[in-house]
Scaffold this active site. Structure first.
Site, PDB file in Angstrom:
ATOM      1  NE  ARG A 178      26.360  54.074  93.420  1.00 22.71           N
ATOM      2  CZ  ARG A 178      25.319  54.650  93.996  1.00 22.71           C
ATOM      3  NH1 ARG A 178      25.474  55.836  94.587  1.00 22.71           N
ATOM      4  NH2 ARG A 178      24.139  54.077  93.991  1.00 22.71           N
TER       5      ARG A 178
ATOM      6  NE  ARG B  61      11.880  56.488  89.150  1.00 23.69           N
ATOM      7  CZ  ARG B  61      12.903  56.008  89.877  1.00 23.69           C
ATOM      8  NH1 ARG B  61      13.298  56.653  90.949  1.00 23.69           N
ATOM      9  NH2 ARG B  61      13.516  54.883  89.511  1.00 23.69           N
TER      10      ARG B  61
ATOM     11  CD  GLU C 167      17.667  51.730  98.647  1.00 24.21           C
ATOM     12  OE1 GLU C 167      17.676  52.337  99.733  1.00 24.21           O
ATOM     13  OE2 GLU C 167      18.609  51.777  97.850  1.00 24.21           O
TER      14      GLU C 167
ATOM     15  NE  ARG D 232      23.200  50.647 100.644  1.00 19.93           N
ATOM     16  CZ  ARG D 232      22.087  51.219 100.221  1.00 19.93           C
ATOM     17  NH1 ARG D 232      21.102  50.483  99.708  1.00 19.93           N
ATOM     18  NH2 ARG D 232      21.927  52.537 100.300  1.00 19.93           N
TER      19      ARG D 232
END
Length: 448
Positions: free
Chosen positions: A134, A33, A336, A367
């Protein structure tokens, strides 16, 4: 040096309680960022404690392709992935027909297309094969509505940069990734009319990352207003059928900054999990007293699983309680953490349910399927549900595990290997996405 992709890594078994102090590299999310905002600013920015890993190297290369100057200098923690980075912006002329390699980095794929519209020239985007699956289409369509010229709706695609974007109002469904919104917001102050971005769809995953984006924009002098009708309804006790959130970014800025990047609290998860598994004590240095990183939720999650967590002068200290308790938790804001929490859950003394993480099917790999399948090789009972995972602890045995080129999965297998002899991991080097030289850091931690 980490073993290569073709060298299975034997996960070390803990011979006693781990007692260590660990310094994790800078935040990947914070570094990328900051790099984008620095490239959008007119002037020189210096980033200290920035992460130097595959994802951030790809980001720096992308910004150079767009005409920004990015110089990396070795910092005091260079051997662990830290760097000082000097960025001179703004982006300008693309280098002929520029090419941006996104690898498998969601931040590069979603944060740089909006900047590319402000460069002059064609910019072609591509990446690893997984990146073609994605979520990206909503971002590219939104940029077109704001006045950009883009060929294609998924990778590979080409941005026809004209040096300016009119901006205005746009609605995007970011239910699959909050980065789709962040990618618009980070460049919006450079659009002629700024931008008003509305999310309309299912609940936004990983909402704290948007709070990070807004905080970074404001720190760089950008005026951002946030309207969250869904949160207002929830506070009133209502159950909204859909999620709506709106951001208004005024034109002007950002200004260049000198800043220090916080440690990556997500990457810290595996190391503090070692305290839980072994009944030991791990301190993460530099843990911020206040932060927008979703990793701020990690201490409470570990406490719920039987640990003690406290801020001390050095950082965050986590002490294992001697056993791991199962957990039932909504991780929609902190997906996460799901891999490492799954690793702890298969070692727990009671079942666990991780909810709100359907979006993890669209990460570096699926995942949810990968965790269930690979941990299943150890004998673990991990079931994929509509929105997450259900874990029932059973006795485990060793096996060779494939992280599917996913750094969080590789770290999770290391955590499980502390308690299960015979765990080997293919391609432990994939951890270099966020923690360069993870294998050495892991061994150093175990050595105390």
């Amino acid at each position: 040096m980490q073993p290569g992709a073709d060298d299975p890594w034997s996960a070390p078994v803990a011979t006693g309680p781990v007692r260590a102090t660990v310094t994790v590299p800078g935040s990947k999310s914070g570094t990328n960022r900051a790099l984008v905002l620095a490239a959008a600013a007119d002037g020189v920015s210096r980033l200290r404690g920035a992460l130097r890993s595959r994802d951030t190297v790809l980001m720096a290369a992308a910004l150079r392709e767009l005409g920004a100057t990015v110089t990396e200098e070795s910092g005091p923690g260079a051997d662990q992935g830290d760097a000082e980075i000097v960025v001179t912006g703004p982006v300008g002329a693309a280098r002929g027909t520029a090419t941006i390699d996104c690898g498998n980095a969601g931040t590069v794929a979603r944060f740089t297309p909006a900047l590319a519209t402000l460069a002059r020239g064609d910019v072609r985007f591509d990446g690893d094969p997984r990146m073609r699956d994605r979520p990206l289409t909503p971002l590219l369509r939104a940029l077109r509505e704001l006045g950009a010229h883009i060929d294609g709706d998924r990778m590979p695609f080409t941005v026809r940069g004209t040096g300016a974007v009119p901006g205005g109002a746009v609605t995007v469904d970011a239910s699959d990734s909050s980065q789709l919104v962040s990618g618009l917001l980070l460049a919006a102050a450079r659009f002629e009319r700024g931008a008003t971005v509305t999310h309309a769809g299912h609940r936004l995953p990983s909402g704290p990352y948007l709070d990070m984006t807004v905080a970074d924009l404001r720190a760089a002098g950008v005026v951002v207003d946030v309207d969250d009708p869904t949160a207002d309804l929830l506070r009133a006790g209502a159950t909204p059928a859909a999620s709506t959130r709106r951001w208004r970014v005024e034109p002007g800025g950002p200004r260049p900054l000198d800043r220090v990047i916080e440690p990556d609290l997500n990457s810290a998860a595996a190391f503090v999990a070692a305290a839980a598994v072994t009944g030991g004590e791990v301190t993460i240095t530099g843990w911020p007293a206040a932060t927008e990183q979703p990793g701020r939720m990690l201490p409470d999650l570990l406490v719920a699983m039987g640990c003690r967590a406290e801020l001390v002068p050095d950082g965050l200290r986590v002490t294992g309680g001697g056993r791991i308790t199962g957990i039932d938790v909504d991780l929609s804001d902190f997906g996460e953490a799901a891999p490492v929490l799954t690793g702890l859950a298969v070692l727990a003394d009671s079942p666990s349910r991780l909810r709100g993480i359907a979006h993890l099917r669209l990460q570096e790999t699926d995942r949810l399927a990968a965790l269930a399948g690979e941990l299943g090789r150890l004998g673990a009972r991990v079931t994929v549900t509509d929105d997450g995972l259900a874990i029932t602890p059973v006795p485990l045995h060793g096996a060779r595990l494939d992280p599917h080129a996913d750094h969080r999965l590789a770290m999770t297998y290391a955590v499980v290997g502390l308690a299960v002899p015979g765990v080997t991991v293919d391609d432990i080097a994939t951890t270099g996405k966020t923690v360069p030289d993870f294998a050495r850091m892991w061994a150093t931690m175990l050595a105390g």
